[in-house]
Design a protein around this motif. Structure first.
Motif, PDB file in Angstrom:
ATOM      1  N   SER A 188       0.874  -1.172   0.000  1.00 26.57           N
ATOM      2  CA  SER A 188       0.000   0.000   0.000  1.00 26.57           C
ATOM      3  C   SER A 188       0.909   1.218   0.000  1.00 26.57           C
ATOM      4  O   SER A 188       1.708   1.399   0.926  1.00 26.57           O
ATOM      5  CB  SER A 188      -0.891   0.020   1.242  1.00 26.57           C
ATOM      6  OG  SER A 188      -1.843  -1.006   1.191  1.00 26.57           O
ATOM      7  N   GLY A 189       0.811   2.015  -1.045  1.00 26.70           N
ATOM      8  CA  GLY A 189       1.671   3.180  -1.125  1.00 26.70           C
ATOM      9  C   GLY A 189       1.893   3.637  -2.545  1.00 26.70           C
ATOM     10  O   GLY A 189       1.144   3.276  -3.460  1.00 26.70           O
ATOM     11  N   LEU A 190       2.924   4.447  -2.724  1.00 26.83           N
ATOM     12  CA  LEU A 190       3.226   5.067  -4.003  1.00 26.83           C
ATOM     13  C   LEU A 190       4.601   4.638  -4.500  1.00 26.83           C
ATOM     14  O   LEU A 190       5.507   4.361  -3.703  1.00 26.83           O
ATOM     15  CB  LEU A 190       3.198   6.595  -3.870  1.00 26.83           C
ATOM     16  CG  LEU A 190       1.970   7.228  -3.227  1.00 26.83           C
ATOM     17  CD1 LEU A 190       2.131   8.742  -3.169  1.00 26.83           C
ATOM     18  CD2 LEU A 190       0.707   6.850  -3.965  1.00 26.83           C
ATOM     19  N   MET A 191       4.756   4.627  -5.808  1.00 24.64           N
ATOM     20  CA  MET A 191       6.038   4.324  -6.438  1.00 24.64           C
ATOM     21  C   MET A 191       6.249   5.311  -7.578  1.00 24.64           C
ATOM     22  O   MET A 191       5.326   5.609  -8.331  1.00 24.64           O
ATOM     23  CB  MET A 191       6.070   2.892  -6.955  1.00 24.64           C
ATOM     24  CG  MET A 191       7.429   2.421  -7.435  1.00 24.64           C
ATOM     25  SD  MET A 191       7.421   0.685  -7.987  1.00 24.64           S
ATOM     26  CE  MET A 191       7.021  -0.158  -6.466  1.00 24.64           C
ATOM     27  N   ALA A 192       7.477   5.829  -7.703  1.00 22.08           N
ATOM     28  CA  ALA A 192       7.752   6.848  -8.711  1.00 22.08           C
ATOM     29  C   ALA A 192       9.153   6.681  -9.269  1.00 22.08           C
ATOM     30  O   ALA A 192      10.025   6.049  -8.662  1.00 22.08           O
ATOM     31  CB  ALA A 192       7.601   8.248  -8.102  1.00 22.08           C
ATOM     32  N   ASN A 193       9.339   7.255 -10.452  1.00 25.68           N
ATOM     33  CA  ASN A 193      10.661   7.377 -11.070  1.00 25.68           C
ATOM     34  C   ASN A 193      11.409   6.048 -11.097  1.00 25.68           C
ATOM     35  O   ASN A 193      12.501   5.907 -10.534  1.00 25.68           O
ATOM     36  CB  ASN A 193      11.484   8.437 -10.324  1.00 25.68           C
ATOM     37  CG  ASN A 193      12.385   9.209 -11.281  1.00 25.68           C
ATOM     38  OD1 ASN A 193      12.412   8.948 -12.484  1.00 25.68           O
ATOM     39  ND2 ASN A 193      13.129  10.146 -10.747  1.00 25.68           N
TER      40      ASN A 193
END
Length: 212
Positions: A188-193
Motif C-alpha cells: 500500500s503506497g506510491l512508487m515513482a521514477n
C-alpha cells in the motif's frame, strides 16, 4: 546504460498505458487496481497501490533481459502508506520468462517495513534481508545492484546490505511487474521514477539518483 525509465509524466500517459521516458519503446500497462496520482515535488506522477492485487506490467523485451555478467541496477522511489499486514507485500518482481519462475523480487516483510530481495540462481533462490526500516508516509529511494560477485541494496543512497553470490544468476528476461504478484497482495503506497540500468551503478551515482 539506462535502458528504461518511467517518470509517469503526463505526456507519457495514454489511458492505462505509460510509455518509457527514454523513448525505448517499452510500455507499462496498469490494471484496474493501480492509479496515477501526483508524485514527489512535481517530479512527474506516481503509481498508487492499495494493497490489493493491482499491478503494473511491462511485457518481456530484449532490452530488459538483464545480465549478471554486465551487471544491472533497478532503482525507484517508494512511499509506504500502511503498516505491516502479517503478509509479504510485493513491490516489484520479474520472471525468468513468460509464465516462468520469479527471477527477481522485492518485498516488505510481514511484520515490519523492512525489505527482502530475491534473485534466482542456477542453484535456486537467494534471499537478502535489508536492515533499514522505511518510514511510513515518507519517500525513500531504493536501488538494487547486481554484479558478477553479488548483490547489494541501497536505501536513500546509502549501502544497506550486500551479499556474495556463489552461483550464477539466471537472466531475468521475462515480464516486469510493479505491485502485487499474481494471486497475492502487494504494497500500500506510491512508487515513482522507476529506472532500470544494464550496468551495476556505483555508490556515487546511486547517491545522486536518491537526491533527484
Amino acid at each position: 546504460m539506462l535502458v528504461a525509465r518511467w517518470s509517469f509524466a503526463v505526456e507519457d500517459i495514454d489511458g492505462r498505458r505509460v510509455a518509457d521516458a527514454t523513448g525505448g519503446g517499452l510500455t507499462m500497462t496498469l490494471d484496474e487496481g493501480v492509479r496515477i496520482v501526483p508524485g514527489r515535488d512535481g517530479d512527474g506522477e506516481a503509481l498508487a497501490f492499495g494493497g490489493t492485487r493491482g499491478r503494473a506490467i511491462v511485457e518481456a523485451a530484449p532490452r530488459l533481459a538483464l545480465s549478471q555478467l554486465f551487471g544491472f541496477t533497478v532503482a525507484f522511489h517508494v512511499r509506504v502508506t500502511d503498516g505491516p499486514t502479517g503478509e509479504w507485500r510485493a513491490l516489484l518482481f520479474k520472471q525468468v520468462a513468460d509464465a516462468d519462475a520469479r527471477a527477481l523480487g522485492v518485498w516488505l516483510h510481514p511484520d515490519a517495513d523492512r525489505l527482502r530481495v530475491q534473485l534466482f540462481t542456477t542453484k535456486g533462490p537467494e534471499y537478502m534481508d535489508g536492515h533499514a526500516r522505511l518510514t511510513r508516509d515518507e519517500w525513500a529511494h531504493l536501488a538494487l545492484v547486481v554484479h558478477a560477485q553479488g548483490m547489494a541494496l541501497y536505501v536513500d543512497g546509502r549501502p544497506d546490505v550486500a551479499i556474495p553470490l556463489e552461483h550464477p544468476v539466471v537472466t531475468p528476461g521475462g515480464p516486469l511487474s510493479l505491485g502485487a504478484e499474481p494471486g497475492k497482495p502487494g504494497m500500500s503506497g506510491l512508487m515513482a521514477n522507476v529506472r532500470i540500468y544494464a550496468e551495476a551503478l556505483d555508490e556515487r551515482t546511486i547517491r545522486a539518483l536518491a537526491t533527484e
